[in-house]
Design a protein around this motif. Structure first.
Motif, PDB file in Angstrom:
ATOM      1  N   LEU A   1       0.824  -1.212   0.000  1.00 24.17           N
ATOM      2  CA  LEU A   1       0.000   0.000   0.000  1.00 24.17           C
ATOM      3  C   LEU A   1       0.857   1.261   0.000  1.00 24.17           C
ATOM      4  N   THR A   2       1.927   1.253   0.809  1.00 33.35           N
ATOM      5  CA  THR A   2       2.781   2.442   0.857  1.00 33.35           C
ATOM      6  C   THR A   2       3.595   2.587  -0.428  1.00 33.35           C
ATOM      7  N   PHE A   3       4.132   1.469  -0.928  1.00 35.55           N
ATOM      8  CA  PHE A   3       4.940   1.536  -2.154  1.00 35.55           C
ATOM      9  C   PHE A   3       4.116   2.019  -3.350  1.00 35.55           C
TER      10      PHE A   3
ATOM     11  N   LEU B   1       5.684  -0.091 -10.050  1.00 39.18           N
ATOM     12  CA  LEU B   1       5.446  -1.494 -10.382  1.00 39.18           C
ATOM     13  C   LEU B   1       6.738  -2.293 -10.320  1.00 39.18           C
ATOM     14  N   ARG B   2       7.813  -1.716 -10.855  1.00 41.28           N
ATOM     15  CA  ARG B   2       9.114  -2.395 -10.830  1.00 41.28           C
ATOM     16  C   ARG B   2       9.609  -2.549  -9.392  1.00 41.28           C
ATOM     17  N   THR B   3       9.434  -1.506  -8.593  1.00 41.05           N
ATOM     18  CA  THR B   3       9.857  -1.556  -7.191  1.00 41.05           C
ATOM     19  C   THR B   3       9.152  -2.678  -6.440  1.00 41.05           C
ATOM     20  N   ILE B   4       7.830  -2.765  -6.606  1.00 45.28           N
ATOM     21  CA  ILE B   4       7.056  -3.792  -5.899  1.00 45.28           C
ATOM     22  C   ILE B   4       7.413  -5.185  -6.400  1.00 45.28           C
TER      23      ILE B   4
ATOM     24  N   THR C   1      -0.676  -4.163  -6.750  1.00 45.56           N
ATOM     25  CA  THR C   1       0.482  -4.072  -7.645  1.00 45.56           C
ATOM     26  C   THR C   1       0.022  -3.769  -9.068  1.00 45.56           C
ATOM     27  N   PHE C   2      -1.039  -4.436  -9.490  1.00 48.97           N
ATOM     28  CA  PHE C   2      -1.588  -4.216 -10.832  1.00 48.97           C
ATOM     29  C   PHE C   2      -2.075  -2.779 -11.008  1.00 48.97           C
ATOM     30  N   LEU C   3      -2.585  -2.198  -9.915  1.00 50.11           N
ATOM     31  CA  LEU C   3      -3.136  -0.838  -9.982  1.00 50.11           C
ATOM     32  C   LEU C   3      -2.091   0.240  -9.719  1.00 50.11           C
ATOM     33  N   ALA C   4      -0.822  -0.159  -9.539  1.00 47.08           N
ATOM     34  CA  ALA C   4       0.234   0.822  -9.259  1.00 47.08           C
ATOM     35  C   ALA C   4       0.252   1.893 -10.342  1.00 47.08           C
ATOM     36  N   SER C   5       0.469   3.137  -9.925  1.00 48.35           N
ATOM     37  CA  SER C   5       0.258   4.282 -10.814  1.00 48.35           C
ATOM     38  C   SER C   5       1.389   4.532 -11.804  1.00 48.35           C
TER      39      SER C   5
ATOM     40  N   MET D   1      -4.769 -12.095   1.355  1.00 48.32           N
ATOM     41  CA  MET D   1      -3.880 -10.937   1.441  1.00 48.32           C
ATOM     42  C   MET D   1      -2.926 -10.883   0.243  1.00 48.32           C
ATOM     43  N   THR D   2      -2.447 -12.066  -0.176  1.00 52.17           N
ATOM     44  CA  THR D   2      -1.558 -12.123  -1.336  1.00 52.17           C
ATOM     45  C   THR D   2      -2.287 -11.667  -2.600  1.00 52.17           C
ATOM     46  N   ALA D   3      -3.546 -12.104  -2.743  1.00 49.98           N
ATOM     47  CA  ALA D   3      -4.334 -11.699  -3.907  1.00 49.98           C
ATOM     48  C   ALA D   3      -4.581 -10.190  -3.912  1.00 49.98           C
ATOM     49  N   LEU D   4      -4.903  -9.633  -2.737  1.00 52.92           N
ATOM     50  CA  LEU D   4      -5.113  -8.186  -2.651  1.00 52.92           C
ATOM     51  C   LEU D   4      -3.819  -7.424  -2.961  1.00 52.92           C
ATOM     52  N   GLY D   5      -2.700  -7.979  -2.494  1.00 53.81           N
ATOM     53  CA  GLY D   5      -1.417  -7.364  -2.821  1.00 53.81           C
ATOM     54  C   GLY D   5      -1.149  -7.380  -4.305  1.00 53.81           C
TER      55      GLY D   5
END
Length: 320
Positions: free
Chosen positions: A92-94, A166-169, A157-161, A149-153
């Protein structure tokens, strides 16, 4: 301790930048930041190795506490969903925060702690029936909630802006110590020291709890209070490690068994030895990761899985 010193010394030598022990000695005793080789040693390699040592100690100790909490040798921060909850908080923070440091506080460990504690609380509630904690039910609940929790993560990740986030996560999710720096080392260090100090104060209750909940209550142990302490400390340790290193699995499963084989179940030195063995194990895995795929190195989570999966299968067969 001697093994720790040897692994640290060898780890300082291994990498894309060629060094020797004379250079390492100069860098540690008379650090010159103008020397590129010394800069690499002190600002990159040494924090990475210390983070591996602290992360291994934290995960191993967390696994030791969780196995005592549910009195089940198969428990660890990943099977009980604690690590997955911590990972969700960190993601969430990343993914969505523009700044990871606010008022001098690095936010991923804080978010990971909240996620780890919240997930573990849900698993404990689902694993409790009529006021009694059912270890097998708790493990199944941990696997289910951890998967959620893994699925939500994955969704976050898919919704990263941005591609950078995305690369960081993605790289963080493979497990590793690339985020190591002197600025982040206090988080896992304080969590590990605090956890060891608190648990040493209640070690007698912890050992009695291993006899089973009913016998522990008959001997005067406040089982609920002790389990809450175990829950808080294990969530704190797991959250700090996952936020900085990503999901590095199987350490909390394997190392407590090795500790009990070496010292027995109730030895007073168990917790310290467990943390030390866990730290040495991750130092060794980090060294193997860099030797197997130089110069960048493999994700450490892949190396721990090479050890952990056979050990997990062995435990399954042993426990029938």
């Amino acid at each position: 301790m001697l093994l720790t010193v040897v692994l640290l010394a060898v780890g300082l030598r291994v990498g894309s930048y060629e060094t020797d022990y004379a250079l390492i000695s100069r860098a540690l005793l008379h650090y010159n930041p103008q020397d590129p080789a010394q800069l690499v040693l002190v600002e990159l390699r040494l924090p990475r190795l210390l983070l591996a040592l602290l992360a291994g100690g934290g995960l191993a100790f967390s696994g030791y506490l969780m196995q005592a909490m549910v009195n089940n040798p198969m428990a660890d921060p990943y099977l009980l969903g604690t690590a997955s909850g911590g990972a969700l908080g960190a993601i969430l923070t990343f993914a969505f925060l523009p700044n990871l440091v606010v008022a001098g506080i690095y936010l991923p460990p804080v978010a990971a702690l909240i996620g780890a504690l919240g997930t573990t609380l849900v698993v404990v509630v689902l694993g409790t029936r009529r006021g009694q904690l059912i270890p097998s039910q708790m493990l199944l609940a941990g696997i289910a909630i951890g998967s959620l929790m893994t699925a939500l993560g994955g969704l976050l990740t898919f919704l990263a802006s941005s591609q950078e986030k995305l690369r960081t996560i993605t790289f963080w999710a493979m497990g590793g110590f690339e985020k190591a720096s002197w600025a982040v080392l206090p988080y896992p260090a304080l969590a590990l020291v605090l956890g060891l100090l608190v648990m040493m104060a209640v070690q007698k209750d912890l050992n009695i709890l291993l006899l089973g909940e009913e016998r522990a209550q008959a001997l005067g142990v406040e089982v609920a209070r002790t389990r809450w302490i175990l829950l808080l400390i294990s969530s704190l340790l797991t959250g700090c490690v996952v936020a900085l290193c990503g999901p590095v699995g199987f350490v909390g499963l394997m190392v407590p068994h090795i500790t009990r084989w070496a010292l027995g179940v109730t030895n007073r030195a168990n917790m310290l030895l467990c943390a030390l063995i866990g730290g040495n194990f991750l130092l060794l895995c980090d060294l193997l990761a860099r030797l197997l795929y130089p110069p960048a190195g493999l994700p450490v989570g892949l190396v721990t899985a090479l050890f952990g999966v056979p050990f997990f299968v062995y435990l399954l067969r042993k426990q029938s």
